[in-house]
Write a protein that holds these residues in place. Structure first.
Motif, short mmCIF file in Angstrom:
data_model
loop_
_atom_site.label_atom_id
_atom_site.label_comp_id
_atom_site.label_asym_id
_atom_site.label_seq_id
_atom_site.Cartn_x
_atom_site.Cartn_y
_atom_site.Cartn_z
N VAL A 135 -7.56 1.00 17.12
CA VAL A 135 -8.99 0.94 17.12
C VAL A 135 -9.68 -0.04 16.52
CG1 VAL A 135 -9.34 2.13 14.22
CG2 VAL A 135 -7.47 3.12 16.44
N LYS A 136 -8.69 -1.03 16.34
CA LYS A 136 -9.20 -2.35 16.03
C LYS A 136 -10.71 -2.98 16.71
CE LYS A 136 -8.45 -7.05 14.18
NZ LYS A 136 -7.41 -7.99 13.74
N GLU A 137 -10.30 -2.47 17.78
CA GLU A 137 -11.43 -3.36 18.40
C GLU A 137 -12.38 -2.87 19.41
OE1 GLU A 137 -8.05 -5.20 21.49
OE2 GLU A 137 -7.16 -6.76 20.78
N GLU A 138 -11.85 -1.46 19.92
CA GLU A 138 -12.63 -0.64 20.34
C GLU A 138 -14.00 0.46 19.39
OE1 GLU A 138 -13.34 -0.81 23.65
OE2 GLU A 138 -11.94 -2.27 23.84
N LEU A 139 -13.37 1.00 18.27
CA LEU A 139 -13.75 1.52 17.70
C LEU A 139 -13.92 1.30 16.41
CD1 LEU A 139 -11.45 5.02 18.52
CD2 LEU A 139 -12.86 3.85 19.48
N ASP A 140 -13.66 -0.13 16.12
CA ASP A 140 -14.18 -0.98 14.58
C ASP A 140 -13.40 0.62 13.70
OD1 ASP A 140 -15.01 -2.55 13.01
OD2 ASP A 140 -17.06 -1.55 12.82
N VAL A 141 -12.66 1.05 13.38
CA VAL A 141 -12.03 1.95 12.37
C VAL A 141 -11.10 1.68 11.76
CG1 VAL A 141 -10.91 3.97 11.98
CG2 VAL A 141 -13.30 4.66 13.81
N LYS A 142 -10.72 1.46 10.44
CA LYS A 142 -10.20 1.10 10.37
C LYS A 142 -9.11 1.20 10.29
CE LYS A 142 -9.27 -1.56 5.41
NZ LYS A 142 -9.38 -1.32 3.18
N THR A 143 -8.04 0.87 9.41
CA THR A 143 -6.04 1.39 10.00
C THR A 143 -5.45 -0.41 9.28
OG1 THR A 143 -6.06 0.26 12.65
CG2 THR A 143 -6.70 2.91 11.22
N GLU A 144 -4.12 0.15 8.80
CA GLU A 144 -3.34 -0.72 8.18
C GLU A 144 -2.31 -0.60 8.23
OE1 GLU A 144 -5.11 -1.32 4.50
OE2 GLU A 144 -4.39 0.31 3.66
N PHE A 145 -1.19 -1.23 7.97
CA PHE A 145 0.32 -0.87 8.27
C PHE A 145 1.16 -1.36 6.82
CE2 PHE A 145 0.00 -2.69 12.91
CZ PHE A 145 0.16 -1.48 13.37
N LEU A 146 1.59 -0.21 7.19
CA LEU A 146 2.64 -0.06 5.76
C LEU A 146 4.48 0.12 6.55
CD1 LEU A 146 0.22 1.41 4.62
CD2 LEU A 146 2.11 2.69 3.04
N SER A 147 4.97 -1.30 6.48
CA SER A 147 6.19 -1.44 6.63
C SER A 147 7.03 -0.49 6.17
CB SER A 147 6.51 -2.62 6.39
OG SER A 147 6.88 -2.82 4.85
N HIS A 148 8.38 -0.26 6.35
CA HIS A 148 9.83 0.15 5.80
C HIS A 148 9.73 0.14 4.30
CE1 HIS A 148 12.62 2.56 6.38
NE2 HIS A 148 13.62 1.29 5.23
N ARG A 149 10.19 -0.86 4.36
CA ARG A 149 9.68 -1.25 2.58
C ARG A 149 8.72 -0.80 2.18
NH1 ARG A 149 11.41 -7.31 1.44
NH2 ARG A 149 13.86 -6.61 2.30
N GLN A 150 7.38 -1.18 2.27
CA GLN A 150 5.94 -0.51 2.01
C GLN A 150 6.03 0.84 2.00
OE1 GLN A 150 3.49 -2.55 4.57
NE2 GLN A 150 3.28 -4.03 2.29
N LEU A 151 6.28 1.61 2.67
CA LEU A 151 6.72 3.13 2.39
C LEU A 151 7.05 3.79 1.71
CD1 LEU A 151 6.16 5.70 4.09
CD2 LEU A 151 7.56 4.97 5.96
N LYS A 152 8.75 3.55 1.98
CA LYS A 152 9.96 3.46 1.08
C LYS A 152 9.72 3.34 -1.05
CE LYS A 152 12.32 5.85 3.16
NZ LYS A 152 12.70 6.83 2.43
N SER A 153 8.55 1.82 -0.51
CA SER A 153 8.51 2.24 -2.03
C SER A 153 6.93 3.03 -2.85
CB SER A 153 7.88 0.90 -2.53
OG SER A 153 6.97 0.09 -4.27
N ARG A 154 6.08 3.33 -1.92
CA ARG A 154 5.47 4.12 -2.01
C ARG A 154 5.35 5.58 -2.02
NH1 ARG A 154 -0.12 1.07 0.66
NH2 ARG A 154 0.45 -0.80 -0.22
N TYR A 155 6.32 5.80 -1.40
CA TYR A 155 6.39 7.25 -0.45
C TYR A 155 8.01 7.52 -0.73
CZ TYR A 155 1.37 7.27 -0.05
OH TYR A 155 0.43 6.60 -0.56
N PRO A 156 8.93 7.36 -1.82
CA PRO A 156 10.66 7.47 -0.93
C PRO A 156 10.82 8.47 -0.50
CG PRO A 156 9.44 7.38 -3.56
CD PRO A 156 8.01 7.31 -2.65
#
Length: 394
Positions: free
Chosen positions: A124-145
């Motif tokens: 997506v980043k290299e071919e489509l220029d559409v924004k995406t970003e990762f949430l780690s396991h810890r970030q996912l649990k913190s924001r969406y338990p």
């Protein structure tokens, strides 16, 4: 049906006839009418958007799943941008189109799925220029338990839209520019007049009254009925076979409220053939959560034979699919709500072999006849861009 009001040219009653009044057909009709053409939009139902348009997830897709240079990729991204630009510039204010850029998370449950997300992010980043970003396991649990996953990919440009409002916007554009709409009208025959290079279209009304008219251009945007309409004109050796894939949506009524446990859509990692994006968590503009759609291939070859009854037999499979990323789901909290059907141009077996794109083309030997087949997801997101693409074809 409103009567024909004037002749566009000496040879035809209308410059353009658009068959099918879903969101795609209505957007196409509006685009041509705004350019000064004399357009007739033909719809078999008493209102616009009563079939596929009214039976979907109402998601504004970001376009991250589709191969580069395909119509689904190009038109999804362009359509998404047109929607958000119209929102930002106030074009939607006239009919108050409800849009919310809520984003979505694609959630991986194991290392294999996490690897898929890394590859998707890179692509997506290299071919489509559409924004995406990762949430780690810890970030996912913190924001969406209440959401389970080893890794999540956030797609911030995903959103939701009221399909009814969006359709009304394009319908208003068509009507404000004096386009004509024929409701309760079914196309029964199409004939190409080679001497005048136009088309005679025969229709019947709900009262079984037959009438015909001529048009310079005929655009087949009949959705679930598109193959049937195309086969009225093309010779037998060029007939298209319709396929239908049903998806049931499930309403969510928690036994014990978890509060507002998500402000974003939640998707599982999709199957490799991308025949569907998995039974995902979404919500409407009012915030009502639902899960779906699932995927069930239908053994019918005529859209009029489709049974839209939600599939209770798929309920247990829905629990299994949803609990992978939402383990707090309890038995009895899901119930079949409604279903939609995807118009397909390939069978289940063919779909497993590789990606299947939209089919949008002017048919060889029939100048001015444009087929739009297999306009499934992301058809709602792509609708406006599809309309502009068809204008370019002609």
């Amino acid at each position: 049906m409103r009567l024909i009001r004037y002749l566009h040219t000496a040879r035809s009653d209308f410059s353009h006839a658009v068959i099918g009044g879903g969101i795609v057909g209505t957007a196409i009709a509006a685009e041509f009418q705004k350019d000064g053409h004399n357009v007739l939009l033909i719809e078999k139902n008493p209102h616009l958007g009563m079939e596929t348009t009214s039976r979907n997830s109402e998601v504004v897709h970001s376009g991250i799943y589709y191969p580069k240079h395909t119509l689904k990729s190009k038109l999804c991204i362009e359509g998404r941008n047109l929607i958000y630009n119209a929102l930002d510039t106030g074009k939607f204010n006239s009919v108050q189109v409800a849009v919310q850029k809520c984003g979505k998370l694609v959630v991986a449950q194991d290392e294999q799925e996490a690897e898929y997300l890394h590859k998707l992010h890179k692509y997506v980043k290299e071919e489509l220029d559409v924004k995406t970003e990762f949430l780690s396991h810890r970030q996912l649990k913190s924001r969406y338990p209440h959401i389970s996953g080893v890794l999540a990919l956030n797609s911030p440009t995903t959103g939701i839209i009221s399909a009814h409002d969006y359709l009304l916007y394009h319908q208003t554009q068509l009507e404000n520019h004096e386009g004509t709409t024929a409701f309760n009208t079914t196309v029964t025959d199409i004939e190409y007049n080679r001497g005048t290079s136009n088309y005679t279209v025969t229709c019947s009304t709900e009262d079984d009254e037959a009438f015909e008219f001529t048009a310079d251009v005929v655009i087949n945007s009949a959705g679930l009925h598109a193959q049937k309409v195309s086969n009225l004109l093309l010779p037998p050796e060029r007939h298209y076979t319709p396929y239908f894939a049903k998806g049931t949506y499930f309403s969510y009524s928690p036994v014990k409220s978890l509060g507002k446990f998500t402000d974003t859509l939640i998707y599982p990692c999709p199957n490799h053939n991308i025949a569907a994006l998995g039974t995902h968590l979404t919500f409407d503009i009012g915030g009502q959560i639902k899960f779906g759609p699932d995927l069930e291939w239908l053994d019918v070859n005529d859209a009029n034979e489709i049974d839209y009854t939600p599939s209770h037999a798929n309920l247990e499979a829905a629990y299994v699919a949803v609990r992978r990323y939402f383990p707090h789901l309890q038995s009895g909290e899901l119930s079949p709500s409604y279903s939609g059907v995807r118009p397909k141009i390939a069978s289940a077996e063919e779909t497993k072999k590789g990606f299947v794109d939209f089919l949008i083309k002017q048919e060889e030997g029939y100048p001015g006849f444009v087929n739009l087949l297999g306009i499934e997801s992301p058809g709602l997101t792509s609708a406006w861009a599809i309309a502009k693409y068809v204008k370019q074809l002609l």
